[in-house]
Design a protein around this motif. Structure first.
Motif, short mmCIF file in Angstrom:
data_model
loop_
_atom_site.label_atom_id
_atom_site.label_comp_id
_atom_site.label_asym_id
_atom_site.label_seq_id
_atom_site.Cartn_x
_atom_site.Cartn_y
_atom_site.Cartn_z
N VAL A 90 79.19 43.86 -60.21
CA VAL A 90 80.19 44.15 -61.24
C VAL A 90 81.58 44.02 -60.61
O VAL A 90 81.87 44.65 -59.58
CB VAL A 90 80.02 45.56 -61.83
N PHE A 91 82.42 43.19 -61.22
CA PHE A 91 83.84 43.13 -60.87
C PHE A 91 84.63 43.75 -62.02
O PHE A 91 84.40 43.41 -63.20
CB PHE A 91 84.31 41.68 -60.69
N ARG A 92 85.56 44.60 -61.68
CA ARG A 92 86.33 45.30 -62.71
C ARG A 92 87.83 45.21 -62.39
O ARG A 92 88.43 46.17 -61.93
CB ARG A 92 85.88 46.75 -62.79
N PRO A 93 88.45 44.05 -62.58
CA PRO A 93 89.89 43.93 -62.33
C PRO A 93 90.67 44.78 -63.32
O PRO A 93 90.30 44.87 -64.50
CB PRO A 93 90.17 42.44 -62.52
N TYR A 94 91.74 45.40 -62.83
CA TYR A 94 92.48 46.30 -63.72
C TYR A 94 93.96 46.32 -63.37
O TYR A 94 94.39 45.89 -62.31
CB TYR A 94 91.91 47.72 -63.67
N LEU A 95 94.74 46.83 -64.33
CA LEU A 95 96.14 47.17 -64.15
C LEU A 95 96.27 48.67 -64.35
O LEU A 95 95.62 49.24 -65.22
CB LEU A 95 97.03 46.45 -65.17
N ASP A 96 97.16 49.30 -63.55
CA ASP A 96 97.29 50.76 -63.63
C ASP A 96 98.76 51.13 -63.48
O ASP A 96 99.37 50.87 -62.45
CB ASP A 96 96.47 51.41 -62.52
N SER A 97 99.33 51.73 -64.52
CA SER A 97 100.72 52.18 -64.45
C SER A 97 100.83 53.69 -64.20
O SER A 97 101.93 54.24 -64.20
CB SER A 97 101.48 51.82 -65.74
N GLY A 98 99.73 54.34 -63.97
CA GLY A 98 99.75 55.78 -63.71
C GLY A 98 99.97 56.09 -62.24
O GLY A 98 99.14 56.73 -61.60
N ILE A 99 101.08 55.62 -61.70
CA ILE A 99 101.35 55.77 -60.26
C ILE A 99 102.60 56.64 -60.05
O ILE A 99 103.41 56.82 -60.97
CB ILE A 99 101.54 54.39 -59.59
N ARG A 100 102.72 57.17 -58.85
CA ARG A 100 103.87 58.00 -58.50
C ARG A 100 104.35 57.64 -57.10
O ARG A 100 103.59 57.15 -56.29
CB ARG A 100 103.51 59.50 -58.54
N ASN A 101 105.61 57.95 -56.84
CA ASN A 101 106.13 57.81 -55.48
C ASN A 101 105.70 59.01 -54.65
O ASN A 101 105.74 60.16 -55.12
CB ASN A 101 107.66 57.76 -55.49
N GLU A 102 105.30 58.74 -53.42
CA GLU A 102 104.98 59.84 -52.51
C GLU A 102 106.22 60.64 -52.14
O GLU A 102 106.14 61.81 -51.80
CB GLU A 102 104.30 59.31 -51.24
N ASP A 103 107.41 59.98 -52.17
CA ASP A 103 108.62 60.66 -51.71
C ASP A 103 109.46 61.22 -52.85
O ASP A 103 110.65 61.47 -52.69
CB ASP A 103 109.48 59.70 -50.87
N SER A 104 108.86 61.44 -54.02
CA SER A 104 109.61 62.01 -55.13
C SER A 104 110.14 63.39 -54.77
O SER A 104 109.40 64.24 -54.25
CB SER A 104 108.70 62.12 -56.36
N ASN A 105 111.44 63.62 -55.04
CA ASN A 105 112.04 64.92 -54.70
C ASN A 105 111.51 66.05 -55.57
O ASN A 105 111.37 67.18 -55.12
CB ASN A 105 113.57 64.85 -54.85
N TRP A 106 111.25 65.75 -56.84
CA TRP A 106 110.87 66.79 -57.79
C TRP A 106 109.53 66.48 -58.46
O TRP A 106 109.22 67.06 -59.49
CB TRP A 106 111.96 66.93 -58.86
N ASP A 107 108.80 65.54 -57.91
CA ASP A 107 107.54 65.11 -58.48
C ASP A 107 107.72 64.58 -59.90
O ASP A 107 106.87 64.78 -60.78
CB ASP A 107 106.50 66.26 -58.45
N ASP A 108 108.85 63.92 -60.12
CA ASP A 108 109.12 63.34 -61.43
C ASP A 108 108.21 62.16 -61.70
O ASP A 108 107.73 61.49 -60.80
CB ASP A 108 110.57 62.83 -61.51
N GLN A 109 108.02 61.88 -62.98
CA GLN A 109 107.39 60.64 -63.39
C GLN A 109 108.52 59.62 -63.52
O GLN A 109 109.45 59.80 -64.30
CB GLN A 109 106.68 60.82 -64.74
N PHE A 110 108.47 58.57 -62.72
CA PHE A 110 109.55 57.59 -62.70
C PHE A 110 109.40 56.53 -63.79
O PHE A 110 110.37 55.88 -64.16
CB PHE A 110 109.63 56.91 -61.34
N TRP A 111 108.17 56.32 -64.26
CA TRP A 111 107.88 55.26 -65.22
C TRP A 111 107.42 55.84 -66.56
O TRP A 111 106.76 56.89 -66.60
CB TRP A 111 106.76 54.35 -64.70
N GLU A 112 107.71 55.11 -67.61
CA GLU A 112 107.11 55.40 -68.92
C GLU A 112 106.43 54.13 -69.41
O GLU A 112 107.05 53.06 -69.44
CB GLU A 112 108.16 55.85 -69.93
N THR A 113 105.17 54.25 -69.77
CA THR A 113 104.41 53.11 -70.26
C THR A 113 104.54 53.03 -71.77
O THR A 113 104.33 54.03 -72.48
CB THR A 113 102.94 53.23 -69.85
N THR A 114 104.86 51.84 -72.29
CA THR A 114 105.09 51.69 -73.72
C THR A 114 104.02 50.86 -74.42
O THR A 114 103.81 51.01 -75.63
CB THR A 114 106.45 51.03 -73.99
#
Length: 771
Positions: A167-191
């Protein structure tokens, strides 16, 4: 220091799977193409320790500054390169078992290779899954230099011991975060998450945008399935979630058969396309890539890299580790920045990690510009200078926030868009020497290229803003009877908030003198530009008289006892202990000592006084250089990546080739051998340009003298020969240095004069000249 990279002249090779090396190798094997880049994360699932990272040039987020004690003037935000939506992911399962190297029973014949000559990254291994399924896996990945919005992956699975369902399951994932976020903010919004599967194509798209900066990005993919080299037209099933889209291919394979997934993916960005057309732009990019196919696209990649290496390569005979080191540095510099876009610049970590925010530092002007001037066209170097000109208004605004007036400009220590975006006091407000490096880069560009037009068109306005800053930053000291500059940090960041740092004061004096000289030159040679600039900047003769007074009376600390310029006032009050007396267990001191102890020590993180001697070598005699080198080198711990290269150049000039060679190895293999025990955070991209300088300016002795190239070639004992090329005013000169003689060959239409060991030599096109 790690030592697991296999010596090879053209490749970076790791053999054997070690979970403790995964994060370090993710940095070392990173790939990029100037438009985007990514760490060498596994495409398949990995449950062990990893630092996932994909990055897009010019896309950033202003993370709110976080400090313990807010001070007036602090930048509100620390701009950071963003960990972008992940397009490389390919879930893999065999007979229902997930392929995960962290949980496999056994991993053998593991091998990674970063092929620098051809611009691709590969990984192969045999794995025994938990239920004893045995597979052979081979993966090849690259980011196209020609279609720079596209990357390609070929992921092959061969069933070794039995028939299997893969089974091959290629994917795209926008649920990512920066490790160095100062406040653990979500930097991206997926539309929008979309999938399009037909008989001709299997595509998916995620549209997202950054918060605050509102960069719009379409992350895209298209996949093709192959069995034993023949394409299979099976349609995948699909799964869509709020932040993720996946396609799933299920295929039965017989023992010994190979199933391969070709995945094309990447990013289209609103910086380069209309925001409403990103999906259509992505489809266009995919169409070009898939019509070519993986193999043809890879062949094109090899050809483009061959063209780059024609002028960028440095060949070393007789020392494989030295050869591997310099090519790794040159390769990573070209992966990071190709000079196509003057809106972009060179981050200290490039596309290999999040540290330093991916922003622009003074490293570009002090270290990177010479590399790009000499290995590419002068337009590439001009683009780096344009970048600062376009940010001049922001530099004036930055100075205004700190109380400066009348168009004084303080360029940021760290920036993405011209605003200061660093939040450490001693760096943000005190490392003002960066202004000097920007002015020096203008001088260096004009000196090397002969292109004076940049100064009346753009550069003089930058120089005026910088000189206004230096004039206002200095104040008159009644006890000294001279002007002083207080409360600074020089390049040596192990001494903060000092007064009269020699390097800072010297470059401030030079900046004012150089600006006054260029005002006269432009007035005489470009009167229309001069009138335009004077009108725009409202510069008056009284102001320039005040500048001259500061320059002529600027205090430069000096020790008559030691006959050396002092790092700063009070340096001799320290207990002057040499680095050789430091126990190895206490190194590096930035990881072992308190900051208080470091500041009270004489230890130097990187060249400071010697940085000034490097920039302004022709202002001082060789005897003065030797005296200062011998005084400061014993205190230097080289815990900045920018330090060894300057010392290597100066050691070579002094004829100390053993020391120069050791320093060269340290700078060229800083990341490959992880000297500073931090490579898992990312590579030291900007210092890699210093490695190039160590050979060309250090061993080759290349300088500009009387508007001509000059060389004083030397060769380390460990080498049989070495060669490099430089593009000098649209003429390619190849220099080959051997034990006995040096050969010069250049491509051009007419003769060119150079200087070798102080003697003038006239070269004829295509005719080797041996000295």
């Amino acid at each position: 220091m790690r030592d697991y990279i296999q010596p090879d002249p053209w490749s970076i090779i790791e053999e054997g799977f070690d979970k403790d090396r995964v994060k370090a190798s993710e940095s070392i094997f990173s790939i990029g193409n100037g438009h985007m880049g990514q760490r060498a994360n596994f495409e398949e699932s990995y449950s062990g320790e990893t630092f996932q990272g994909s990055y897009i040039a010019g896309v950033y987020y202003p993370d709110k500054t976080r400090v313990g004690w807010w001070k007036n003037g602090y930048p509100e935000n620390f701009a950071k390169v963003l960990n972008a939506p992940n397009w490389i992911g390919i879930g893999v399962a065999v007979n229902g078992e997930i392929l995960d190297l962290n949980s496999c029973k056994e991993v053998t014949d593991f091998r990674r290779e970063l092929n620098m000559k051809e611009g691709w990254y590969s990984r192969s291994f045999d794995a025994v899954l938990p239920k004893d399924v045995v597979v052979h896996v081979k993966v090849v990945r690259f980011l196209s230099l020609d279609l720079d919005e596209v990357g390609a992956i070929r992921f092959e699975v061969t069933s070794i011991d039995a028939d299997a369902e893969v089974v091959f399951r290629p994917y795209l994932d926008s649920g990512i975060r920066n490790e160095d976020s100062n406040w653990d903010d979500q930097f991206w919004e997926t539309t929008e998450v979309a999938s399009h599967i037909s008989s001709e194509e299997s595509q998916a798209f995620i549209e997202s945008h950054t918060l605050k900066t509102n960069f719009k990005v379409c992350t895209f993919m298209e996949s093709q399935l192959y069995l034993n080299g023949g394409q299979i037209d099976d349609k995948p099933s699909e799964e869509k979630k709020d932040l993720k889209v996946a396609h799933e291919y299920v295929q039965s394979v017989k023992k010994g058969e190979t199933l391969a997934l070709h995945k094309f993916g990447g990013y289209t960005v609103s910086r380069n396309h209309d925001a409403s057309e990103l999906v259509e732009a992505a489809k266009t990019a995919l169409k070009k890539a898939t019509e070519m196919g993986f193999d043809a696209l890879l062949e094109q990649q090899k050809q483009v890299w061959a063209k780059i290496w024609e002028t960028a390569d440095i060949a070393i005979e007789g020392d494989v580790k030295a050869q591997q080191g310099i090519r790794f540095n040159i390769f990573q510099l070209n992966q990071t920045y190709l000079g196509k876009d003057s809106r972009l610049n060179i981050g200290p970590k490039g596309f290999t990690g999040e540290k330093y925010g991916g922003s622009t530092y003074w490293d570009t002007e002090a270290y990177c510009l010479p590399f790009y001037m000499a290995t590419k066209s002068q337009e590439v170097a001009r683009n780096l200078l344009k970048y600062r000109y376009y940010h001049l208004d922001k530099a004036i605004e930055n100075a205004q926030k700190l109380g400066f007036v009348n168009g004084a400009a303080l360029y940021p220590m760290v920036t993405m868009n011209g605003e200061e975006s660093h939040n450490e006091w001693e760096i943000t407000f005190e490392e003002i020497h960066r202004n000097g490096a920007i002015a020096f880069a203008i001088y260096n560009y004009v000196r090397y290229t002969g292109d004076y037009s940049y100064i009346p068109e753009m550069g003089l306005e930058v120089l005026i803003g910088i000189s206004r800053f230096w004039h206002q930053r200095a104040n008159f000291s009644e006890p000294k009877g001279q002007y002083v500059i207080l409360g600074v940090t020089g390049p040596n960041e192990y001494e903060n908030n000092v007064s009269n740092n020699w390097y800072t004061n010297y470059i401030a004096k030079w900046c004012i003198d150089y600006t006054l000289q260029q005002l006269e030159n432009v007035k005489d040679g470009f009167p229309e530009d001069y009138d335009r600039i004077i009108g725009k900047t409202q510069l008056t003769g009284n102001v320039t008289d005040y500048w001259r007074e500061v320059s002529e009376n600027l205090y430069l600390p000096y020790s008559k006892k030691h006959q050396v310029y002092l790092q700063q006032d009070g340096f001799l009050d320290k207990e002057l202990v040499n680095v050789e007396d430091l126990p190895a267990a206490q190194r590096p001191i930035n990881q072992k000592w308190s900051w208080d102890r470091i500041l009270r020590s004489p230890f130097i993180k990187q060249a400071d006084v010697l940085q000034g001697f490097y920039f302004f070598e022709d202002h001082f005699s060789t005897e003065e250089l030797e005296r200062h080198f011998d005084f400061y080198e014993p205190f230097t711990v080289h815990e900045s990546s920018l330090s060894p290269c300057v010392h290597a150049i100066q050691a070579a000039k002094l004829g100390r080739m053993d020391q120069a060679y050791r320093l060269y190895l340290r700078t060229s293999r800083l990341d490959l051998d992880d000297y500073n025990k931090e490579v898992e955070e990312g590579l030291h991209i900007t210092s890699m340009a210093g490695t190039w300088m160590s050979i060309v300016e250090g061993f080759g002795g290349m300088r500009m003298v009387d508007d001509e190239l000059s060389f004083t070639p030397r060769i380390p004992e460990q080498w049989t020969s070495y060669s490099f090329k430089v593009n000098f005013r649209n003429r390619i000169l190849k220099v080959t240095v051997g034990k006995i003689e040096t050969e010069f060959v250049f491509e051009g239409n007419e003769g060119m004069a150079i200087q070798v060991n102080g003697e003038r030599v006239v070269l004829r096109p295509g005719k080797p000249e041996r000295v």
